[in-house]
Design a protein around this motif. Structure first.
Motif, short mmCIF file in Angstrom:
data_model
loop_
_atom_site.label_atom_id
_atom_site.label_comp_id
_atom_site.label_asym_id
_atom_site.label_seq_id
_atom_site.Cartn_x
_atom_site.Cartn_y
_atom_site.Cartn_z
N UNK A 143 91.59 56.15 75.74
CA UNK A 143 92.96 56.69 75.66
C UNK A 143 93.41 57.15 77.06
N UNK A 144 94.59 57.47 76.83
CA UNK A 144 95.37 58.13 78.24
C UNK A 144 94.48 59.36 78.69
N UNK A 145 94.50 60.28 77.74
CA UNK A 145 93.98 61.60 78.00
C UNK A 145 92.42 61.41 78.24
N UNK A 171 89.58 48.74 86.44
CA UNK A 171 88.16 48.38 86.56
C UNK A 171 87.71 49.74 87.61
N UNK A 172 86.49 49.67 87.68
CA UNK A 172 85.82 50.73 88.80
C UNK A 172 84.46 50.66 88.89
N UNK A 173 83.96 50.48 89.89
CA UNK A 173 82.31 50.34 90.19
C UNK A 173 81.78 51.67 90.18
N UNK A 174 82.52 52.52 91.04
CA UNK A 174 81.98 53.96 91.01
C UNK A 174 82.05 54.75 89.61
N UNK A 175 83.05 54.48 89.20
CA UNK A 175 83.26 55.05 87.69
C UNK A 175 83.25 54.22 86.37
N UNK A 176 82.18 53.80 86.03
CA UNK A 176 82.04 52.80 85.00
C UNK A 176 82.58 53.37 83.63
N UNK A 177 83.00 54.50 83.30
CA UNK A 177 83.51 54.96 82.15
C UNK A 177 85.02 54.57 82.13
N UNK A 178 85.61 54.06 82.88
CA UNK A 178 86.96 53.62 82.87
C UNK A 178 86.93 52.20 82.45
N UNK A 225 92.28 59.87 81.88
CA UNK A 225 92.47 60.88 82.99
C UNK A 225 91.12 62.07 83.00
N UNK A 226 90.56 62.30 82.09
CA UNK A 226 89.45 63.05 82.21
C UNK A 226 88.34 62.36 82.90
N UNK A 227 87.98 61.10 82.51
CA UNK A 227 87.08 60.41 83.27
C UNK A 227 87.14 60.11 84.60
N UNK A 228 88.41 59.75 85.06
CA UNK A 228 89.01 59.82 86.55
C UNK A 228 88.72 61.20 87.03
N UNK A 229 89.00 62.23 86.74
CA UNK A 229 88.88 63.57 87.16
C UNK A 229 87.23 64.16 87.25
N UNK A 230 86.42 63.73 86.63
CA UNK A 230 84.96 63.54 86.65
C UNK A 230 84.25 62.89 87.51
#
Length: 413
Positions: free
Chosen positions: A93-95, A81-88, A98-103
């Motif tokens: 999927x795994x890919x 879970x993440x407050x700063x990156x709600x997309x995760x 990873x793209x959401x974390x990088x963005x």
């Protein structure tokens, strides 16, 4: 036998004492060095402050950028879970994860840089304002002696040669300039004082023989048995003697009026002008010249005798240099814009504008090099200008349309 040439004489010593050269000229706190130290120090302090602020802002930005973007929630199934990156927070999927974390990392880094840039610009603006204010204050402090020199020069231009700068402070270029200016004023004051003393003494010495000549001529003319030729010659000599007495009195008054007036008393220009009109009234009637004008009260601080001479000279000139028929002289006094005005205008011959300045020169008249008539000795306007300057005022002449002049005397109240 050839004579041996005399050895060359030594050059005359200066009337002022030259300033001694300092033992180490390069150690003088010159203006150049002081300005270099002031502005160099100012920029150094401003740079240190800006560097410190940028360091603090960068540290804050790094702290902001180092905040964790996500956390792993415990449980049977691992969940991110993440407050700063709600997309995760949603199932990805795994890919895609990873793209959401990088963005999100790129977005947070850009936000930290934008925050650093905006705060740095605000800090730079504040430091610029402080630097300009500090530089303005320092420049005013460094250049304040120039203002003192300018004020003294302006006072000297108003005929007050007794003023001195007497600048204190470090021995720099400005102090050297002020001391040189003081030395020049000292020499000028001595020269003017010697000139005025000479004119005054010469005038006093000339008055006695002229008075004796006048008495002898009057006694001779009172003899009824004198021949007609001698009577005519006596009258001519008496008129010449009277003219010389007027010249001497004018020179004496001119020497007095060039000095600054020390004792001042309230003087009404309306009363002074009225007395001058009364003294010239008979001459004006004989020439058919009408004297008119309204004289409102205008009280100034000055010498009544000298101010009366201004009005008398102007009114006499206006009556004597007039048209043969239907001439008039207008004498007015008033207060205008906080200053007292005495205005004398008259009809008369057309005066070219380029001849106006010559009228105020001693012994000069319109279109003539020196005096040569029986209308005066050519000192009237020179005396009027000197008296006006001694009272802190000035006199201006303007050609009048149709002929004649408009003389305007302005004096401080």
């Amino acid at each position: 036998m050839a004579t041996t040439p005399a050895p060359p004489t030594a050059p005359p010593k200066p009337t002022w004492e030259p300033r001694p050269e300092p033992p180490f000229p390069w150690l003088r706190p010159t203006i150049r060095i002081r300005l270099t130290l002031l502005y160099g120090g100012m920029f150094l302090i401003a740079g240190i402050m800006l560097l410190s602020i940028i360091y603090l802002l960068a540290a804050q930005a790094l702290n902001t950028g180092a905040e964790p973007l996500f956390r792993i929630a415990g449980g049977t199934d691992i969940k991110v879970t993440s407050d700063n990156c709600p997309a995760v927070n949603t199932g990805l999927s795994l890919s895609a994860f990873n793209d959401a974390i990088s963005n999100c990392i790129d977005h947070q880094r850009q936000a930290a840089l934008d925050n650093l840039l905006s705060r740095s610009l605000l800090a730079l603006l504040g430091l610029a304002i402080i630097a300009f204010a500090f530089g303005y204050a320092m420049a005013g402090r460094v250049l304040s002696p120039l203002g003192r020199i300018t004020r003294t020069a302006r006072a000297v231009a108003g005929s007050d040669l007794s003023r001195r700068i007497e600048l204190d402070g470090p021995d720099d270029e400005l102090k050297e300039l002020a001391d040189t200016f003081d030395d020049m004023l000292e020499r000028l004051q001595r020269a003017f004082t010697a000139q005025q003393r000479f004119v005054g003494n010469a005038s006093h010495e000339l008055r006695t023989p002229l008075a004796i000549n006048r008495t002898l001529l009057e006694v001779h003319l009172s003899d009824p048995g004198a021949p007609t030729e001698l009577q005519q010659l006596g009258k001519t000599l008496l008129a010449t003697n009277e003219r010389s007495e007027q010249l001497v009195e004018g020179l004496l008054l001119l020497a007095r009026s060039d000095n600054q007036i020390v004792e001042r008393k309230p003087v009404d220009l309306a009363e002074v002008a009225s007395q001058a009109v009364d003294q010239v009234h008979a001459e004006a009637e004989a020439k058919g010249v009408e004297i008119r004008g309204e004289r409102a009260p205008a009280v100034v601080q000055g010498n009544g005798v000298l101010l009366e001479r201004i009005a008398l000279n102007l009114v006499q000139n206006a009556v004597r240099y007039n048209v043969p028929e239907e001439g008039w002289v207008e004498v007015t006094t008033r207060v205008e814009h906080g200053q007292a005005l005495l205005v004398v205008s008259n009809t008369g011959p057309v005066v070219p504008a380029y001849e106006i300045d010559n009228l105020f020169e001693p012994f000069r008249r319109l279109r003539t090099e020196r005096t040569g008539s029986d209308k005066g000795v050519g000192l009237g306007l020179s005396i009027a200008r000197s008296v006006a300057r001694a009272h802190g005022g000035h006199i201006v002449a303007q050609p009048r349309e149709g002929g004649g002049l408009v003389m305007r005397v302005t004096l401080p109240i």
